[in-house]
Motif scaffolding. Structure first.
Motif: not given
Ligand code: 3UK
Length: 505
Positions: A207-210, A224-235, A248-254
């Protein structure tokens, strides 16, 4: 119905349980400064929790202010506050000393963990009065040094499902900010409802966002969403359009989370980036015009997921996914929520009628010590400041915030509808429409317009835009006055402050 045990701690669910379930070696956080696995995030959260308890003397129920741009240490600090049974008071990086001092005073802050680059305003806030005693800075090595002197394990504080864990301040679109209280179970409810049901977050997601972590939109989307579902977050510390797309491009965000205004500004940049990894794009915070949704779809092949959320309800409560998305509508209540449209007497209105949007569900408004609680919660219903209508298929349509409805010569004109029409013109980058006092008509529709580069303000352009609006929506709604500006006033969460414009005329 969501069921939780009497004793539960959302921080433990988000990080300790993830490691216990075997996710320790997987990436939890990506950032410019490096990558953190779940095991590293747990260890650092534990050390910070030990600092809170052993060095600062934090006891359950103490309020800890958190301040900084979105980065991994801020995430570890938030989790540490949860695990210590304290209450996180998340704040927007843009806030200045005066606003921070109001928050520190209202929330009875004792301690703060603050990114060193943002400490000056907070120190000034502490000098303005209140009881804020301890500001521990991170990023400059200070917290980093004391945390390394602490144990890497922590004895999690046993909290109740209904203990307050978060004080989130409203962005103050109008009036003074209000503090909303949320329980451990509210944080878990947004994980179940938004991450689970709406977004179907899986461990492969990135996950990535502003939105800042200091805004519950960002706290959910990027923690909460990425950690809570054992995914990853881009900060991303500085989420400009370019930086977001580069991430998005570098970390292949979904999945991408941002505001309607930001989606509009990303479209011209898309050709420079590879965003093929994106599967979902979520828009919230302000109304999403159908034209923006269509333009994004044309450019990316992805349908924006619009969702209305509020600090009072912690996160999104009306939205739609996949085939159920009807562009131009917000959607339907998420599982567990009910919504209805109320007339001025508080009675439900039939489909097609415009009134106040009211919602009821597993989360809800609890203002901290504020008489405005009575205005927001009425017989268990959260009565928002938004005017909505519901169509025959049960979809909810945003009309305007109640304050932004203009009454001109007896007609009700929704400011945002005029804004949507203006935004379809290629010269218009941003706009805000308000009612200005007028002797003959009561109110007059006035637009403030920011132009795209390459367009010049002129009397001809005023006429062109007026004609354009008359051809796009009912002609009587056209802006009788148009003023060009280089920028528009916004809250720290990026929302238009139409009331500031109203005050200047
Ligand atoms: C407006 C929308 C139309 C609406 C928020 C997602 O925005 C959030 O919280 P705030 O407390 O503001 C709430 C108010 O913002 N709004 C938000 N989303 C939409 N209007 N369409 C939308 N999709 O006036 C609402 O009452 O700052 C958003 C998640 C968490 C949040 N806190």
């Amino acid at each position: 119905e969501l069921q939780y045990p009497d004793r539960i701690n959302c921080g433990v669910v988000l990080i300790d349980d993830a490691v216990r379930e075997g996710h320790g070696d997987r990436v939890a956080l990506y950032a410019e400064s490096g990558t953190w696995t779940y095991a590293q995030l747990l260890e650092r959260s534990n050390r910070i929790a030990n600092v809170l308890v052993n060095d600062l003397g934090v006891v359950p129920g103490n309020r800890v202010l958190l301040r900084g741009p979105n980065n991994p240490t801020l995430v570890a600090c938030w989790l540490a506050v949860m695990k210590a049974g304290a209450i996180a008071v998340t704040t927007m990086p843009l806030l200045r000393a005066h606003e921070l001092s109001i928050i520190a005073e209202r929330a009875q802050i004792d301690h703060a963990l603050c990114d060193s680059r943002f400490a000056q305003e907070l120190q000034q806030a502490a000098q303005l009065g209140g009881r804020l005693r301890n500001i521990v800075q991170f990023g400059d090595g200070h917290l980093e040094k004391i945390m390394n002197g602490q144990a890497s394990t922590f004895d999690n504080v046993d909290t109740a499902r209904d203990d307050v864990c978060l004080l989130a301040f409203t962005s103050g679109t109008t009036g003074t900010p209000k503090a909303t209280m949320h329980f451990h179970r509210d944080v878990l409810a947004m994980r179940e409802i938004v991450a689970g049901h709406l977004l179907e977050t899986s461990p492969e997601d990135i996950y990535v966002g502003s939105p800042p972590l200091g805004f519950t939109f960002g706290l959910g989307a990027l923690l909460v969403f990425p950690l809570g579902r054992r995914a990853a977050s881009v900060l991303v510390e500085q989420p400009s359009g370019e930086n977001l797309l580069a991430a998005v491009q570098r970390f292949r965000a979904t999945a991408l989370f941002t505001s309607p205004t930001a989606y509009r500004s990303l479209i011209p940049l898309l050709s420079k980036f590879d965003i093929a990894s994106l599967k979902r794009c979520i828009s919230a915070g302000e109304a999403l015009p159908k034209a923006t949704s269509d333009a994004w779809f044309a450019a990316t092949g992805l349908r924006l997921i619009d969702g209305i959320g509020a600090t009072e309800l912690i996160h999104i409560f009306i939205s739609a996914k996949g085939e159920q998305i009807h562009p131009g509508t917000t959607g339907k209540p998420l599982p567990g929520y009910q919504a209805c449209i109320l007339d001025p007497d508080g009675l439900p209105l039939p489909p097609g009628k415009i009134g106040r949007l009211a919602v009821k569900g597993p989360t809800g408004c609890r203002y901290l010590d504020d008489p405005r609680q009575r205005d927001y919660v009425y017989e268990g219903w959260n009565v928002t400041g938004d005017l909505y209508s519901q169509d025959e298929d049960g979809y909810f349509h945003f009309e305007a915030r109640a304050d932004d409805m203009i009454i001109s010569a007896g007609y009700n004109i929704a400011g945002p509808e005029v804004e949507c029409a203006l935004l379809e013109h290629p010269a218009v980058k941003e706009c805000a429409v308000i009612g200005v006092p007028d002797e003959a008509r009561g109110q007059l529709v006035k637009a403030f317009v920011v132009l795209h580069d390459g367009h010049e303000a002129s009397a001809e352009l005023v006429q062109t835009l007026q004609q354009f609006v008359k051809q796009t929506i009912a002609p009587y709604k056209y802006p009788r006055a148009i003023e060009f500006r280089s920028s528009l006033p916004k809250t720290a969460t990026g929302k238009l402050q139409r009331h500031v414009l109203r005050a200047t005329i």
